[in-house]
Scaffold this motif. Structure first.
Motif, PDB file in Angstrom:
ATOM      1  N   GLU A   1     -47.895  29.955  -7.472  1.00 19.27           N
ATOM      2  CA  GLU A   1     -48.289  31.357  -7.321  1.00 19.27           C
ATOM      3  C   GLU A   1     -48.168  31.811  -5.867  1.00 19.27           C
ATOM      4  OE1 GLU A   1     -51.507  31.561 -11.022  1.00 19.27           O
ATOM      5  OE2 GLU A   1     -52.196  31.161  -8.981  1.00 19.27           O
ATOM      6  N   LYS A   2     -48.538  30.946  -4.950  1.00 24.22           N
ATOM      7  CA  LYS A   2     -48.425  31.273  -3.527  1.00 24.22           C
ATOM      8  C   LYS A   2     -46.973  31.417  -3.113  1.00 24.22           C
ATOM      9  CE  LYS A   2     -49.755  29.585   1.058  1.00 24.22           C
ATOM     10  NZ  LYS A   2     -50.449  28.492   1.808  1.00 24.22           N
ATOM     11  N   LYS A   3     -46.124  30.527  -3.597  1.00 21.80           N
ATOM     12  CA  LYS A   3     -44.700  30.575  -3.247  1.00 21.80           C
ATOM     13  C   LYS A   3     -44.037  31.815  -3.813  1.00 21.80           C
ATOM     14  CE  LYS A   3     -40.584  27.721  -2.847  1.00 21.80           C
ATOM     15  NZ  LYS A   3     -40.520  27.982  -1.381  1.00 21.80           N
ATOM     16  N   LEU A   4     -44.427  32.226  -5.016  1.00 16.19           N
ATOM     17  CA  LEU A   4     -43.861  33.445  -5.595  1.00 16.19           C
ATOM     18  C   LEU A   4     -44.179  34.661  -4.719  1.00 16.19           C
ATOM     19  CD1 LEU A   4     -44.533  33.042  -9.429  1.00 16.19           C
ATOM     20  CD2 LEU A   4     -42.328  32.950  -8.260  1.00 16.19           C
ATOM     21  N   LYS A   5     -45.386  34.707  -4.173  1.00 14.85           N
ATOM     22  CA  LYS A   5     -45.776  35.821  -3.312  1.00 14.85           C
ATOM     23  C   LYS A   5     -44.970  35.834  -2.015  1.00 14.85           C
ATOM     24  CE  LYS A   5     -50.565  36.180  -4.940  1.00 14.85           C
ATOM     25  NZ  LYS A   5     -52.002  36.024  -4.556  1.00 14.85           N
ATOM     26  N   ASN A   6     -44.660  34.639  -1.521  1.00 18.93           N
ATOM     27  CA  ASN A   6     -43.962  34.540  -0.242  1.00 18.93           C
ATOM     28  C   ASN A   6     -42.457  34.714  -0.356  1.00 18.93           C
ATOM     29  OD1 ASN A   6     -46.387  34.052   1.039  1.00 18.93           O
ATOM     30  ND2 ASN A   6     -46.193  31.831   0.928  1.00 18.93           N
ATOM     31  N   ASP A   7     -41.922  34.604  -1.577  1.00 16.96           N
ATOM     32  CA  ASP A   7     -40.474  34.708  -1.783  1.00 16.96           C
ATOM     33  C   ASP A   7     -40.080  36.041  -2.392  1.00 16.96           C
ATOM     34  OD1 ASP A   7     -40.103  32.251  -0.728  1.00 16.96           O
ATOM     35  OD2 ASP A   7     -39.710  31.203  -2.604  1.00 16.96           O
ATOM     36  N   GLY A   8     -40.819  37.072  -2.079  1.00 14.29           N
ATOM     37  CA  GLY A   8     -40.598  38.368  -2.707  1.00 14.29           C
ATOM     38  C   GLY A   8     -39.240  38.990  -2.456  1.00 14.29           C
ATOM     39  N   ARG A   9     -38.515  38.550  -1.462  1.00 15.90           N
ATOM     40  CA  ARG A   9     -37.202  39.113  -1.166  1.00 15.90           C
ATOM     41  C   ARG A   9     -36.077  38.400  -1.905  1.00 15.90           C
ATOM     42  NH1 ARG A   9     -37.260  40.664   5.309  1.00 15.90           N
ATOM     43  NH2 ARG A   9     -38.559  42.527   5.106  1.00 15.90           N
ATOM     44  N   LYS A  10     -36.460  37.495  -2.800  1.00 17.90           N
ATOM     45  CA  LYS A  10     -35.478  36.814  -3.642  1.00 17.90           C
ATOM     46  C   LYS A  10     -35.655  37.293  -5.081  1.00 17.90           C
ATOM     47  CE  LYS A  10     -35.539  32.667  -0.748  1.00 17.90           C
ATOM     48  NZ  LYS A  10     -35.875  31.222  -0.697  1.00 17.90           N
ATOM     49  N   SER A  11     -34.638  37.096  -5.894  1.00 14.80           N
ATOM     50  CA  SER A  11     -34.767  37.479  -7.303  1.00 14.80           C
ATOM     51  C   SER A  11     -35.846  36.633  -7.955  1.00 14.80           C
ATOM     52  CB  SER A  11     -33.434  37.266  -8.031  1.00 14.80           C
ATOM     53  OG  SER A  11     -33.163  35.887  -8.182  1.00 14.80           O
ATOM     54  N   TYR A  12     -36.455  37.191  -8.991  1.00 13.34           N
ATOM     55  CA  TYR A  12     -37.523  36.459  -9.676  1.00 13.34           C
ATOM     56  C   TYR A  12     -36.981  35.155 -10.256  1.00 13.34           C
ATOM     57  CZ  TYR A  12     -41.449  35.396 -12.692  1.00 13.34           C
ATOM     58  OH  TYR A  12     -42.513  34.768 -13.290  1.00 13.34           O
ATOM     59  N   ARG A  13     -35.780  35.223 -10.782  1.00  8.81           N
ATOM     60  CA  ARG A  13     -35.166  34.018 -11.357  1.00  8.81           C
ATOM     61  C   ARG A  13     -34.991  32.937 -10.290  1.00  8.81           C
ATOM     62  NH1 ARG A  13     -28.972  33.875 -13.637  1.00  8.81           N
ATOM     63  NH2 ARG A  13     -28.833  31.636 -14.024  1.00  8.81           N
ATOM     64  N   GLN A  14     -34.539  33.360  -9.112  1.00  2.00           N
ATOM     65  CA  GLN A  14     -34.350  32.394  -8.033  1.00  2.00           C
ATOM     66  C   GLN A  14     -35.696  31.861  -7.531  1.00  2.00           C
ATOM     67  OE1 GLN A  14     -32.575  33.641  -4.168  1.00  2.00           O
ATOM     68  NE2 GLN A  14     -31.061  32.037  -4.553  1.00  2.00           N
ATOM     69  N   GLN A  15     -36.703  32.736  -7.531  1.00  2.00           N
ATOM     70  CA  GLN A  15     -38.032  32.299  -7.127  1.00  2.00           C
ATOM     71  C   GLN A  15     -38.541  31.191  -8.051  1.00  2.00           C
ATOM     72  OE1 GLN A  15     -40.955  35.469  -6.133  1.00  2.00           O
ATOM     73  NE2 GLN A  15     -39.234  36.874  -6.393  1.00  2.00           N
ATOM     74  N   VAL A  16     -38.376  31.382  -9.335  1.00  2.00           N
ATOM     75  CA  VAL A  16     -38.837  30.388 -10.307  1.00  2.00           C
ATOM     76  C   VAL A  16     -38.068  29.077 -10.139  1.00  2.00           C
ATOM     77  CG1 VAL A  16     -38.987  29.818 -12.764  1.00  2.00           C
ATOM     78  CG2 VAL A  16     -39.615  32.104 -11.971  1.00  2.00           C
ATOM     79  N   GLN A  17     -36.758  29.197  -9.916  1.00  2.00           N
ATOM     80  CA  GLN A  17     -35.948  27.993  -9.690  1.00  2.00           C
ATOM     81  C   GLN A  17     -36.415  27.252  -8.439  1.00  2.00           C
ATOM     82  OE1 GLN A  17     -31.979  29.630  -9.560  1.00  2.00           O
ATOM     83  NE2 GLN A  17     -31.657  29.352 -11.763  1.00  2.00           N
ATOM     84  N   ASN A  18     -36.741  28.014  -7.393  1.00  2.00           N
ATOM     85  CA  ASN A  18     -37.217  27.405  -6.149  1.00  2.00           C
ATOM     86  C   ASN A  18     -38.557  26.707  -6.355  1.00  2.00           C
ATOM     87  OD1 ASN A  18     -34.967  28.330  -4.818  1.00  2.00           O
ATOM     88  ND2 ASN A  18     -35.995  30.040  -3.815  1.00  2.00           N
ATOM     89  N   VAL A  19     -39.423  27.349  -7.160  1.00  2.00           N
ATOM     90  CA  VAL A  19     -40.717  26.733  -7.465  1.00  2.00           C
ATOM     91  C   VAL A  19     -40.504  25.402  -8.174  1.00  2.00           C
ATOM     92  CG1 VAL A  19     -42.746  26.898  -8.951  1.00  2.00           C
ATOM     93  CG2 VAL A  19     -42.095  28.838  -7.522  1.00  2.00           C
ATOM     94  N   GLN A  20     -39.639  25.410  -9.157  1.00  2.00           N
ATOM     95  CA  GLN A  20     -39.370  24.186  -9.912  1.00  2.00           C
ATOM     96  C   GLN A  20     -38.822  23.088  -9.003  1.00  2.00           C
ATOM     97  OE1 GLN A  20     -36.498  24.656 -13.071  1.00  2.00           O
ATOM     98  NE2 GLN A  20     -37.025  22.708 -14.019  1.00  2.00           N
TER      99      GLN A  20
END
Length: 270
Positions: free
Chosen positions: A170-189
């Protein structure tokens, strides 16, 4: 045969004593010992010491000093047996003394690799974002056996892993707001895998993330990434070729075709 002529306390170390001997040529400094060695051998003035006893005293004192070093090293935190061995080796301790010290520390319960491993896992759970696989790797590097490392990892329950991994995601999603949501999820994984979380935990976390991205945030991310691509390719391409390069770049970054086409229509001029 030498005669013990004088025992004096060292100025800087009150628990250590200088032993003076007379070997037939007058009094001279012989060696120094710790208070425990002094008491153990009941050293006193006018005592006769042969070479074998002198060597035994020196060896006993050397062993005692190395043991004291190990105790001091343990006073800061728990250590694995390998850490103690490596530390004493770095201090140039006699190999036989290392074995004797390690054996004594084990008997005194000052060394216990299982308890060390359990304690490290509990501490890391509270103070770090590492998953169990990374913690096991750390334990193995510290010389803990695989069996004991696996036992320690059992303290890192699925629920504890999930809570920690979800908070991080959840913290990483907030910090990666300038990336696509799909890419954010991939980065989290990817990051959760790198941090050593187990696959079933990661899948559970991903399944409980928000299913839909915020449209406004996603559009802002498209603009940010698209403008970066325009600056990159503008001097190299134009017209149709420029559009294709930007489209391809945005697609690789995980944006939908609808958003990509909207950006091209509004920001890429003929």
């Amino acid at each position: 045969m030498a005669k013990l002529t004088k025992i004096t306390t060292q100025k800087k170390h009150k628990n250590r004593y200088n032993i003076f001997l007379d070997k037939g040529n007058g009094e001279e400094y012989g060696f120094s010992v710790d208070e425990d060695v002094l008491v153990k051998y009941r050293l006193q003035k006018n005592m006769e010491l042969d070479d074998a006893l002198i060597n035994a005293l020196i060896q006993t004192d050397t062993l005692h000093k190395s043991y004291t070093l190990a105790i001091n090293y343990l006073s800061y935190r728990m250590r694995s047996e390998k850490e103690i061995r490596d530390y004493l080796k770095d201090k140039e301790t006699d190999p036989e003394h290392i074995e004797e010290i390690v054996s004594r520390l084990n008997k005194e319960r000052l060394l216990d690799d299982q308890e060390f491993a359990n304690s490290l896992v509990r501490t890391r759970i509270m103070t770090s974002s590492k998953g169990p696989l990374l913690l096991k790797k750390e334990l193995l590097e510290k010389g803990v056996s695989a069996v004991k490392a696996d036992e320690a990892i059992t303290h890192y329950s699925f629920d504890k892993q999930y809570d920690k991994a979800l908070k991080f995601a959840e913290k990483k999603l907030k910090n990666d707001g300038r990336k696509s949501y799909r890419q954010q999820v991939q980065n989290v994984q990817q990051t959760l895998m790198q941090k050593g979380f187990q696959g079933d935990v990661i899948q559970e976390v991903l399944a409980n993330l928000p299913e839909d991205e915020d449209e406004d945030t996603e559009w802002e991310a498209v603009i940010y990434q698209g403008e970066k691509l325009l600056r990159k390719f503008k001097s190299k391409a134009e017209g149709y070729e420029l559009k294709q390069k930007v489209k391809s770049g945005l697609y690789r970054k995980g944006f939908t075709f609808d958003l990509i086409d909207r950006f091209i229509d509004e920001y890429v001029k003929e």
